[in-house]
Design a protein around this motif. Sequence first.
Motif, PDB file in Angstrom:
ATOM      1  N   ALA A 109       0.867  -1.195   0.000  1.00  0.00           N
ATOM      2  CA  ALA A 109       0.000   0.000   0.000  1.00  0.00           C
ATOM      3  C   ALA A 109       0.894   1.232   0.000  1.00  0.00           C
ATOM      4  N   ALA A 110       1.392   1.609  -1.173  1.00  0.00           N
ATOM      5  CA  ALA A 110       2.430   2.637  -1.255  1.00  0.00           C
ATOM      6  C   ALA A 110       1.893   4.056  -1.122  1.00  0.00           C
ATOM      7  N   VAL A 111       0.686   4.305  -1.609  1.00  0.00           N
ATOM      8  CA  VAL A 111       0.204   5.682  -1.738  1.00  0.00           C
ATOM      9  C   VAL A 111      -0.779   6.027  -0.628  1.00  0.00           C
ATOM     10  N   GLN A 112      -0.577   7.167  -0.005  1.00  0.00           N
ATOM     11  CA  GLN A 112      -1.511   7.677   0.996  1.00  0.00           C
ATOM     12  C   GLN A 112      -1.569   9.187   0.860  1.00  0.00           C
ATOM     13  N   GLY A 113      -2.789   9.727   0.754  1.00  0.00           N
ATOM     14  CA  GLY A 113      -2.828  11.163   0.829  1.00  0.00           C
ATOM     15  C   GLY A 113      -3.933  11.863   0.079  1.00  0.00           C
ATOM     16  N   THR A 114      -3.837  13.171   0.141  1.00  0.00           N
ATOM     17  CA  THR A 114      -4.648  14.066  -0.671  1.00  0.00           C
ATOM     18  C   THR A 114      -3.683  14.965  -1.434  1.00  0.00           C
ATOM     19  N   PHE A 115      -4.058  15.289  -2.654  1.00  0.00           N
ATOM     20  CA  PHE A 115      -3.185  16.029  -3.559  1.00  0.00           C
ATOM     21  C   PHE A 115      -3.976  17.186  -4.165  1.00  0.00           C
ATOM     22  N   ALA A 116      -3.285  18.286  -4.463  1.00  0.00           N
ATOM     23  CA  ALA A 116      -3.921  19.411  -5.148  1.00  0.00           C
ATOM     24  C   ALA A 116      -2.971  19.935  -6.209  1.00  0.00           C
ATOM     25  N   VAL A 117      -3.538  20.310  -7.348  1.00  0.00           N
ATOM     26  CA  VAL A 117      -2.750  20.857  -8.441  1.00  0.00           C
ATOM     27  C   VAL A 117      -3.582  21.920  -9.155  1.00  0.00           C
ATOM     28  N   THR A 118      -2.911  22.960  -9.658  1.00  0.00           N
ATOM     29  CA  THR A 118      -3.614  24.001 -10.395  1.00  0.00           C
ATOM     30  C   THR A 118      -2.716  24.581 -11.473  1.00  0.00           C
ATOM     31  N   ASP A 119      -3.366  25.076 -12.526  1.00  0.00           N
ATOM     32  CA  ASP A 119      -2.658  25.802 -13.578  1.00  0.00           C
ATOM     33  C   ASP A 119      -2.935  27.295 -13.492  1.00  0.00           C
ATOM     34  N   GLY A 120      -3.542  27.734 -12.400  1.00  0.00           N
ATOM     35  CA  GLY A 120      -3.872  29.141 -12.222  1.00  0.00           C
ATOM     36  C   GLY A 120      -5.289  29.495 -12.626  1.00  0.00           C
ATOM     37  N   ALA A 121      -5.999  28.549 -13.240  1.00  0.00           N
ATOM     38  CA  ALA A 121      -7.385  28.778 -13.641  1.00  0.00           C
ATOM     39  C   ALA A 121      -8.304  27.717 -13.040  1.00  0.00           C
ATOM     40  N   THR A 122      -7.924  26.460 -13.184  1.00  0.00           N
ATOM     41  CA  THR A 122      -8.679  25.322 -12.664  1.00  0.00           C
ATOM     42  C   THR A 122      -7.901  24.707 -11.511  1.00  0.00           C
ATOM     43  N   VAL A 123      -8.628  24.169 -10.521  1.00  0.00           N
ATOM     44  CA  VAL A 123      -8.018  23.433  -9.418  1.00  0.00           C
ATOM     45  C   VAL A 123      -8.495  21.995  -9.484  1.00  0.00           C
ATOM     46  N   TRP A 124      -7.547  21.060  -9.376  1.00  0.00           N
ATOM     47  CA  TRP A 124      -7.872  19.637  -9.280  1.00  0.00           C
ATOM     48  C   TRP A 124      -7.379  19.148  -7.924  1.00  0.00           C
ATOM     49  N   ALA A 125      -8.219  18.439  -7.193  1.00  0.00           N
ATOM     50  CA  ALA A 125      -7.823  17.862  -5.910  1.00  0.00           C
ATOM     51  C   ALA A 125      -8.213  16.393  -5.896  1.00  0.00           C
ATOM     52  N   PHE A 126      -7.402  15.587  -5.212  1.00  0.00           N
ATOM     53  CA  PHE A 126      -7.562  14.138  -5.234  1.00  0.00           C
ATOM     54  C   PHE A 126      -7.502  13.593  -3.819  1.00  0.00           C
ATOM     55  N   ARG A 127      -8.443  12.717  -3.511  1.00  0.00           N
ATOM     56  CA  ARG A 127      -8.395  11.979  -2.249  1.00  0.00           C
ATOM     57  C   ARG A 127      -8.226  10.505  -2.594  1.00  0.00           C
ATOM     58  N   TYR A 128      -7.047   9.973  -2.289  1.00  0.00           N
ATOM     59  CA  TYR A 128      -6.775   8.588  -2.694  1.00  0.00           C
ATOM     60  C   TYR A 128      -5.692   7.977  -1.814  1.00  0.00           C
ATOM     61  N   SER A 129      -5.863   6.711  -1.493  1.00  0.00           N
ATOM     62  CA  SER A 129      -4.790   5.908  -0.910  1.00  0.00           C
ATOM     63  C   SER A 129      -4.945   4.482  -1.408  1.00  0.00           C
ATOM     64  N   SER A 130      -3.838   3.752  -1.429  1.00  0.00           N
ATOM     65  CA  SER A 130      -3.853   2.377  -1.924  1.00  0.00           C
ATOM     66  C   SER A 130      -4.791   1.492  -1.112  1.00  0.00           C
ATOM     67  N   GLU A 131      -4.929   1.800   0.164  1.00  0.00           N
ATOM     68  CA  GLU A 131      -5.825   1.031   1.036  1.00  0.00           C
ATOM     69  C   GLU A 131      -7.245   1.576   1.025  1.00  0.00           C
ATOM     70  N   HIS A 132      -7.472   2.689   0.304  1.00  0.00           N
ATOM     71  CA  HIS A 132      -8.780   3.349   0.247  1.00  0.00           C
ATOM     72  C   HIS A 132      -9.252   3.778   1.632  1.00  0.00           C
ATOM     73  N   ARG A 133      -8.270   4.263   2.414  1.00  0.00           N
ATOM     74  CA  ARG A 133      -8.540   4.894   3.712  1.00  0.00           C
ATOM     75  C   ARG A 133      -7.670   6.156   3.771  1.00  0.00           C
ATOM     76  N   SER A 134      -8.079   7.152   3.033  1.00  0.00           N
ATOM     77  CA  SER A 134      -7.224   8.317   2.804  1.00  0.00           C
ATOM     78  C   SER A 134      -7.361   9.366   3.892  1.00  0.00           C
ATOM     79  N   ARG A 135      -6.396  10.295   3.899  1.00  0.00           N
ATOM     80  CA  ARG A 135      -6.482  11.475   4.741  1.00  0.00           C
ATOM     81  C   ARG A 135      -7.755  12.265   4.407  1.00  0.00           C
ATOM     82  N   THR A 136      -8.214  13.054   5.362  1.00  0.00           N
ATOM     83  CA  THR A 136      -9.479  13.773   5.178  1.00  0.00           C
ATOM     84  C   THR A 136      -9.361  14.869   4.129  1.00  0.00           C
ATOM     85  N   LEU A 137     -10.495  15.157   3.475  1.00  0.00           N
ATOM     86  CA  LEU A 137     -10.565  16.224   2.484  1.00  0.00           C
ATOM     87  C   LEU A 137     -12.003  16.721   2.409  1.00  0.00           C
ATOM     88  N   PHE A 138     -12.165  18.047   2.334  1.00  0.00           N
ATOM     89  CA  PHE A 138     -13.482  18.676   2.307  1.00  0.00           C
ATOM     90  C   PHE A 138     -13.472  19.812   1.283  1.00  0.00           C
TER      91      PHE A 138
END
Length: 280
Positions: free
Chosen positions: A185-214
């Motif tokens: 189960a290598a991946v744990q977390g929430t991620f955010a990325v933007t190009d200055g116009a759109t924001v993409w955010a991700f809630r994902y972990s390999s175990e499907h028990r990720s850090r909180t995100l709202f």
Amino acid sequence: MCRWLAYSGDPLQISRVVLDTKHSLVAQSLNSPLGAETVNGDGFGLGWYGPSRDPGDAPAVFHSIEPAWHDENLRELAQAVESQLFFAHVRAAAGPPIQQTNCHPFRYGRWLFMHNGAIAGFAAMKRELLLEVAPEFFLGIRGTTDSELVFHLALTHGLMDEPIEAMARTLRRIEEAGRAHGVTAAVQGTFAVTDGATVWAFRYSSEHRSRTLFHSEDIDVLRAMYPDFERLRVFGTRARLIVSEPLNDLPGAFIEVPESTAVVVTPDGAYEHQPFLAPA
């Protein structure tokens, strides 16, 4: 691990959410009830865009190794700068040293990226994954964190053309590398990325028990629910926040993002939810 927030909407003084709310990001740096660690005092960072939404404009960044609650420059900067799109992050180091180059958000061209979580077994797979970063992005890696490597792998996998697909390819590749090193189960977390116009955010972990995100509720809905709540008046109608944990205690103000989900905030302020690497 860490706490972060992303804001998009009408120009807003950064201090309104980083400093002034009951559970502001600076407050969370001292006391994070929903975080993996209560205290996130190993540095912080801001990334913000100027008044133009020209896609060619690069964001400004500010990083410090000071605890967010202790840094006078953060207060001065957050009160002085207004931005229509900004990222803010407080760090709890999971191993890599406390240094400015390890503070989020990370920048490449007009893009910003930040992460809360960890890549399990990172030391064992780091060299292998580093060598997969495309040469045009490799020299952009300045620190030693797993988060920065995830960003540059995602750039290699097409982040600037297909953000959601590129993040999916990146995290699947990390999981594959992890399995080769005995990490299930290598991946744990929430991620955010933007190009200055759109924001993409991700809630994902390999175990499907990720850090909180709202993400925040529509501001007009909130004003109808709480007509006497004075603080809502500082936000424009397009104000959107994605956060590691809610910034206040108002029931309904923040909506939990489901597990294995990508959230998109479009330039006109709409939310879009998409399944992201959901279990079969």
